[in-house]
Design a protein around this motif. Structure first.
Motif, PDB file in Angstrom:
ATOM      1  N   ILE A 137       5.297   8.772  -6.625  1.00  0.00           N
ATOM      2  CA  ILE A 137       5.111   9.067  -5.150  1.00  0.00           C
ATOM      3  C   ILE A 137       5.767  10.491  -4.857  1.00  0.00           C
ATOM      4  O   ILE A 137       5.246  11.367  -4.297  1.00  0.00           O
ATOM      5  CB  ILE A 137       5.541   7.796  -4.389  1.00  0.00           C
ATOM      6  N   ALA A 138       6.908  10.788  -5.672  1.00  0.00           N
ATOM      7  CA  ALA A 138       7.804  11.778  -5.599  1.00  0.00           C
ATOM      8  C   ALA A 138       6.934  13.170  -6.085  1.00  0.00           C
ATOM      9  O   ALA A 138       6.785  14.206  -5.589  1.00  0.00           O
ATOM     10  CB  ALA A 138       9.097  11.825  -6.149  1.00  0.00           C
ATOM     11  N   LYS A 139       6.022  12.837  -7.193  1.00  0.00           N
ATOM     12  CA  LYS A 139       5.045  13.892  -7.765  1.00  0.00           C
ATOM     13  C   LYS A 139       4.284  14.128  -7.063  1.00  0.00           C
ATOM     14  O   LYS A 139       3.961  15.417  -6.827  1.00  0.00           O
ATOM     15  CB  LYS A 139       4.879  13.475  -9.289  1.00  0.00           C
ATOM     16  N   SER A 140       3.555  13.164  -6.409  1.00  0.00           N
ATOM     17  CA  SER A 140       2.342  13.384  -5.628  1.00  0.00           C
ATOM     18  C   SER A 140       2.880  14.303  -4.043  1.00  0.00           C
ATOM     19  O   SER A 140       2.316  15.156  -3.733  1.00  0.00           O
ATOM     20  CB  SER A 140       1.601  12.243  -5.222  1.00  0.00           C
TER      21      SER A 140
ATOM     22  N   LEU B  30       6.034   1.477   2.006  1.00  0.00           N
ATOM     23  CA  LEU B  30       6.703   1.568   0.537  1.00  0.00           C
ATOM     24  C   LEU B  30       7.065   2.952   0.191  1.00  0.00           C
ATOM     25  O   LEU B  30       8.270   2.858  -0.453  1.00  0.00           O
ATOM     26  CB  LEU B  30       5.667   1.149  -0.457  1.00  0.00           C
ATOM     27  N   ASP B  31       6.371   3.996   0.491  1.00  0.00           N
ATOM     28  CA  ASP B  31       6.878   5.145   0.218  1.00  0.00           C
ATOM     29  C   ASP B  31       8.157   5.561   0.815  1.00  0.00           C
ATOM     30  O   ASP B  31       8.909   5.982  -0.010  1.00  0.00           O
ATOM     31  CB  ASP B  31       5.902   6.408   0.776  1.00  0.00           C
ATOM     32  N   LYS B  32       8.488   5.166   2.160  1.00  0.00           N
ATOM     33  CA  LYS B  32       9.871   5.529   2.584  1.00  0.00           C
ATOM     34  C   LYS B  32      10.856   4.762   2.076  1.00  0.00           C
ATOM     35  O   LYS B  32      12.093   5.146   2.056  1.00  0.00           O
ATOM     36  CB  LYS B  32       9.905   5.587   4.212  1.00  0.00           C
ATOM     37  N   PHE B  33      10.493   3.673   1.788  1.00  0.00           N
ATOM     38  CA  PHE B  33      11.691   2.744   1.100  1.00  0.00           C
ATOM     39  C   PHE B  33      11.939   3.106  -0.136  1.00  0.00           C
ATOM     40  O   PHE B  33      13.053   3.387  -0.419  1.00  0.00           O
ATOM     41  CB  PHE B  33      11.226   1.020   1.022  1.00  0.00           C
ATOM     42  N   LEU B  34      11.059   3.463  -1.125  1.00  0.00           N
ATOM     43  CA  LEU B  34      11.237   4.169  -2.321  1.00  0.00           C
ATOM     44  C   LEU B  34      12.031   5.317  -2.143  1.00  0.00           C
ATOM     45  O   LEU B  34      12.970   5.593  -3.282  1.00  0.00           O
ATOM     46  CB  LEU B  34      10.007   3.882  -3.337  1.00  0.00           C
TER      47      LEU B  34
ATOM     48  N   GLN C 112       0.800  -1.129   0.114  1.00  0.00           N
ATOM     49  CA  GLN C 112      -0.087   0.260  -0.160  1.00  0.00           C
ATOM     50  C   GLN C 112       0.753   1.360   0.044  1.00  0.00           C
ATOM     51  O   GLN C 112       1.774   1.371   0.822  1.00  0.00           O
ATOM     52  CB  GLN C 112      -0.840  -0.008   1.330  1.00  0.00           C
ATOM     53  N   SER C 113       0.540   2.194  -0.879  1.00  0.00           N
ATOM     54  CA  SER C 113       1.352   3.520  -0.879  1.00  0.00           C
ATOM     55  C   SER C 113       0.563   4.454  -0.150  1.00  0.00           C
ATOM     56  O   SER C 113      -0.833   4.516  -0.709  1.00  0.00           O
ATOM     57  CB  SER C 113       1.508   4.014  -2.365  1.00  0.00           C
ATOM     58  N   GLU C 114       0.950   5.128   0.801  1.00  0.00           N
ATOM     59  CA  GLU C 114       0.158   6.153   1.636  1.00  0.00           C
ATOM     60  C   GLU C 114      -0.095   7.359   0.766  1.00  0.00           C
ATOM     61  O   GLU C 114      -0.962   7.840   0.894  1.00  0.00           O
ATOM     62  CB  GLU C 114       0.773   6.570   3.087  1.00  0.00           C
ATOM     63  N   ALA C 115       0.843   7.742  -0.254  1.00  0.00           N
ATOM     64  CA  ALA C 115       0.813   9.358  -0.688  1.00  0.00           C
ATOM     65  C   ALA C 115      -0.077   8.758  -1.901  1.00  0.00           C
ATOM     66  O   ALA C 115      -0.869  10.002  -2.117  1.00  0.00           O
ATOM     67  CB  ALA C 115       2.121   9.258  -1.195  1.00  0.00           C
ATOM     68  N   LEU C 116      -0.271   7.900  -2.685  1.00  0.00           N
ATOM     69  CA  LEU C 116      -1.093   7.581  -3.682  1.00  0.00           C
ATOM     70  C   LEU C 116      -2.313   6.983  -3.460  1.00  0.00           C
ATOM     71  O   LEU C 116      -3.387   7.140  -4.157  1.00  0.00           O
ATOM     72  CB  LEU C 116      -0.235   6.686  -4.756  1.00  0.00           C
TER      73      LEU C 116
ATOM     74  N   ALA D 264       5.544  16.090  -4.074  1.00  0.00           N
ATOM     75  CA  ALA D 264       5.735  17.479  -4.411  1.00  0.00           C
ATOM     76  C   ALA D 264       4.759  18.596  -4.656  1.00  0.00           C
ATOM     77  O   ALA D 264       4.750  19.411  -4.040  1.00  0.00           O
ATOM     78  CB  ALA D 264       6.568  17.603  -5.709  1.00  0.00           C
ATOM     79  N   THR D 265       3.636  17.999  -5.102  1.00  0.00           N
ATOM     80  CA  THR D 265       2.356  18.916  -5.410  1.00  0.00           C
ATOM     81  C   THR D 265       1.632  19.084  -3.882  1.00  0.00           C
ATOM     82  O   THR D 265       1.148  20.003  -3.644  1.00  0.00           O
ATOM     83  CB  THR D 265       1.328  18.189  -6.342  1.00  0.00           C
ATOM     84  N   ALA D 266       1.697  18.114  -2.916  1.00  0.00           N
ATOM     85  CA  ALA D 266       1.408  18.420  -1.713  1.00  0.00           C
ATOM     86  C   ALA D 266       2.053  19.532  -0.916  1.00  0.00           C
ATOM     87  O   ALA D 266       1.392  20.196  -0.048  1.00  0.00           O
ATOM     88  CB  ALA D 266       1.103  17.049  -0.777  1.00  0.00           C
ATOM     89  N   ASP D 267       3.603  19.351  -1.039  1.00  0.00           N
ATOM     90  CA  ASP D 267       4.211  20.429  -0.570  1.00  0.00           C
ATOM     91  C   ASP D 267       3.803  21.916  -1.037  1.00  0.00           C
ATOM     92  O   ASP D 267       3.715  22.655  -0.320  1.00  0.00           O
ATOM     93  CB  ASP D 267       5.772  20.040  -0.625  1.00  0.00           C
ATOM     94  N   VAL D 268       3.471  21.852  -2.117  1.00  0.00           N
ATOM     95  CA  VAL D 268       3.269  23.163  -2.933  1.00  0.00           C
ATOM     96  C   VAL D 268       1.919  23.756  -2.305  1.00  0.00           C
ATOM     97  O   VAL D 268       1.924  24.922  -2.115  1.00  0.00           O
ATOM     98  CB  VAL D 268       3.156  23.004  -4.450  1.00  0.00           C
ATOM     99  N   LEU D 269       0.915  22.714  -2.298  1.00  0.00           N
ATOM    100  CA  LEU D 269      -0.457  23.292  -1.420  1.00  0.00           C
ATOM    101  C   LEU D 269      -0.314  23.689  -0.164  1.00  0.00           C
ATOM    102  O   LEU D 269      -1.200  24.193   0.090  1.00  0.00           O
ATOM    103  CB  LEU D 269      -1.339  21.861  -1.980  1.00  0.00           C
ATOM    104  N   SER D 270       0.846  23.124   0.582  1.00  0.00           N
ATOM    105  CA  SER D 270       0.440  23.365   1.901  1.00  0.00           C
ATOM    106  C   SER D 270       1.168  24.618   2.322  1.00  0.00           C
ATOM    107  O   SER D 270       1.879  25.180   1.750  1.00  0.00           O
ATOM    108  CB  SER D 270       1.459  22.546   2.710  1.00  0.00           C
TER     109      SER D 270
END
Length: 99
Positions: free
Chosen positions: A88-91, A65-69, A39-43, A93-99
């Motif tokens: 995961i990196a893309k999602s 999985l997210d932290k491992f990758l 399971q990917s938490e970010a996606l 990055a977009t979460a950081d921009v929205l925060s």
């Protein structure tokens, strides 16, 4: 299907069968591969991967999985795992921009 872990790149190794009479014949040591859904938490979805038992323990140890990758080297990852890592990196990055 190749006998290679999608996350760690671990593959078959070679060695010897050694008899009681010390005769040596070549053999292969295959990795302990398992089909798992991680399971990917970010996606917010699960991904089916063919990974070794040692890689599964490493994923649990690093916290998913997210932290491992995030820490994994790109050359060790399969094409499928590399796509997941980039998504995961893309999602994130977009979460950081929205925060």
């Amino acid at each position: 299907m190749s006998r290679r872990c999608e996350l760690t790149g671990r593959g078959p190794m070679t060695g010897n069968n050694v008899s009681h009479a010390n005769n040596r014949t070549r053999r292969r040591f295959l990795p302990n591969l398992n089909d798992v859904s991680l399971q990917s938490e970010a996606l917010g979805r699960a991904f089916k991967l063919r990974i070794s038992a040692a890689a599964l323990r490493s994923v649990d140890h690093r916290g998913g999985l997210d932290k491992f990758l995030a820490k994994a080297k790109d050359v060790e990852l399969s094409d499928n795992a590399l796509k997941i890592k980039k998504a995961i990196a893309k999602s994130s990055a977009t979460a950081d921009v929205l925060s």
